[in-house]
Scaffold this active site. Structure first.
Site: not given
Length: 513
Positions: A227, A452, A482
């Site tokens: 991320s 995602d 995610h």
């Protein structure tokens, strides 16, 4: 929100952040000598601190590897490397395999920004057991986070109010209230964290990582970023391309977007995830929310409209507001594993009980069951607002509302108004978007997930292009949630493990499903 405080601060680590560890201040003694020669004093890890989310000391891995913690000194201000220092909290599990085959340290950043690596790595440590055979698993609390000179803003009671506010104003009076409440939060950050606030940019954290590399005794930085950790990794590669070892970027941030574009991209990403949830629920034949995907989405939208008019009981004594419910729904879309909780939470909410959705919202915001907050929100806002140059006004938001609402009837309004988060921030933002070009870097494996919600799939290709020709290799995972590696998909894990353990780069364009 555009500044990632509400919808993506936690990324895939939200539940782990609630376990968290230790606290420390900034502005230590003036630096003496060369910080690259400092020796780390590794000891058993204490229980997580409030800033890291609380909890108990991490248990050993199933291999028997114990978690050890240490503190690294880093310059408070990297433009004055011999000035005052801050403490950077580190954690590691030493490699479990044949010492002669040990590669070095593998440094993790799990995202946010604002997530504590010291608390998150042990929570997910079992997922990296294969990598642990040849690497010391290492993570850290980035500056401003957890016990690395944590940014502090408001009290627990004030944060309860902050997260209950109406984040989707309908008229000028409600807009003013949102602006005033945002300014109150930002002013508290300046008042309580004045010393560290100018020094929490991603470029500062990247320089800390290069110091960490040297202190750990590694010639190259072997890195696993997830991320926001992909943005940090890209910035590191730009600043230190010759120091990049084997690196993996998973759940990839688009480095070419400004905050508005990022917010709109996330709006579309969360709507896609909600679409997929609705299809999945309706396909089972006994979905308690609706018989068709459209009916599922319509009932969710109506619930949120009803909550704006009349909140329902949540976690006593708090009410489930429209804002908290939207946040809780978003939290449940980070992983397909959470969909069952979303279904149950919605079903209960229709019956007048908002507890499950509020618990999901609390998890996103770093609130523990005893009502204490980690500093994930404070750190998230501070880092993003220091990184991002644009400052948006209510006029800017109003102009963009139709586009955001068209992208998502559920999340659009909420995300658009989130662009006000950095208005009146005490520290000017650095740039419109991060610089990640890294000519001369070793290969970087970039893994994008087509489903995602928080870092939409298109960002992976943008990161590959921005890193520069011949640097990145893209791997696609056709999945949900995610991130990709922690999905347990064998194809993804095999490709990542082969690269990190043996240096085998997958063929460009490889697709896993």
């Amino acid at each position: 929100m555009a500044y990632r405080s509400r919808l993506s601060a936690a990324a895939l680590t939200t539940s782990a952040v609630l376990l968290a560890a230790l606290s420390a201040g900034c502005g230590g003694h003036a630096g003496t000598g060369d910080l690259t020669t400092q020796k780390l004093d590794w000891k058993d890890c204490p229980a997580p601190s409030r800033a890291e989310g609380g909890g108990t000391s991490p248990s050993p891995l199933s291999s028997g590897a114990k978690w050890q913690c240490a503190t690294m000194k880093a310059p408070l201000d990297w433009s004055r490397p011999k000035g005052d220092t801050i403490d950077i909290a580190l954690i590691r599990a030493k490699a479990t395999g044949d010492p002669s085959r040990r590669i070095g340290s593998l440094v993790f950043n799990f995202g946010g920004p604002g997530g504590s690596g010291v608390s998150t790595l042990p929570a997910f440590g079992a997922d990296y057991a294969t990598l642990n055979t040849r690497y010391d698993l290492v993570s850290f609390d980035p500056r401003g986070v957890g016990r690395s000179a944590p940014v502090e803003c408001e009290s627990d009671a004030q944060l309860d109010s902050y997260f209950q506010q109406d984040a989707t104003p309908d008229d000028s009076a409600e807009q003013k209230q949102l602006v005033d409440r945002t300014k109150q939060f930002n002013d508290a950050c300046e008042k309580n964290s004045r010393t560290i606030l100018p020094h929490v940019r991603t470029t500062d954290a990247a320089r800390d990582m290069d110091l960490m590399r040297q202190v750990l005794g590694d010639d190259k930085l072997h890195y696993f970023g997830i991320s926001y950790g992909t943005e940090l990794g890209g910035v590191y590669a730009h600043l230190f391309p010759k120091h990049v070892g084997r690196a993996v970027f998973d759940a990839v941030v688009d480095p070419t977007e400004d905050p508005e574009q990022s917010a709109l991209g996330q709006t579309k990403g969360f709507q896609l995830a909600l679409d997929n949830f609705a299809k999945d629920c309706a396909s089972k034949g006994d979905c308690p929310i609706g018989d068709t995907p459209q009916e599922v989405k319509d009932r969710i939208a109506k619930l949120l409209d009803d909550l704006e008019k009349k909140p329902i009981p949540g976690v006593f004594p708090r009410q489930l507001t429209q804002t908290a419910a939207t946040n809780g729904i978003a939290q449940s879309l980070y992983s397909k594993d959470f969909w069952e909780y979303l279904t149950e939470g919605l079903q209960q909410a229709y019956e007048g009980d908002g507890k499950i959705l509020m618990l999901l919202s609390d998890s996103m915001n770093g609130r523990s069951e005893d009502g204490e907050y980690s500093n994930i929100t404070a750190a998230n806002v501070a880092i993003n607002c220091s990184d991002e140059k644009p400052r948006y006004t209510t006029d800017d938001v109003r102009r963009k509302l139709p586009e955001f609402r068209a992208a998502s009837p559920v999340f659009g309004t909420y995300m658009a108004w989130g662009m006000l988060g950095c208005t009146d921030w005490a520290v000017p933002g650095a740039a419109d978007h991060p610089e990640v070009s890294a000519p001369g870097s070793a290969p970087i494996l970039v893994v994008g997930n087509t489903g995602d919600p928080a870092t939409p799939y298109e960002g992976a290709k943008k990161m590959v292009d921005a890193l520069g020709k011949g640097v990145a290799v893209e791997l696609t995972y056709k999945g949900q949630g995610h991130g990709s590696y922690d999905s347990k998909n064998k194809c993804v894990q095999s490709a990542v493990n082969d690269y990190l353990l043996d240096g085998k780069v997958p063929k460009p364009g490889t697709v896993c499903s």
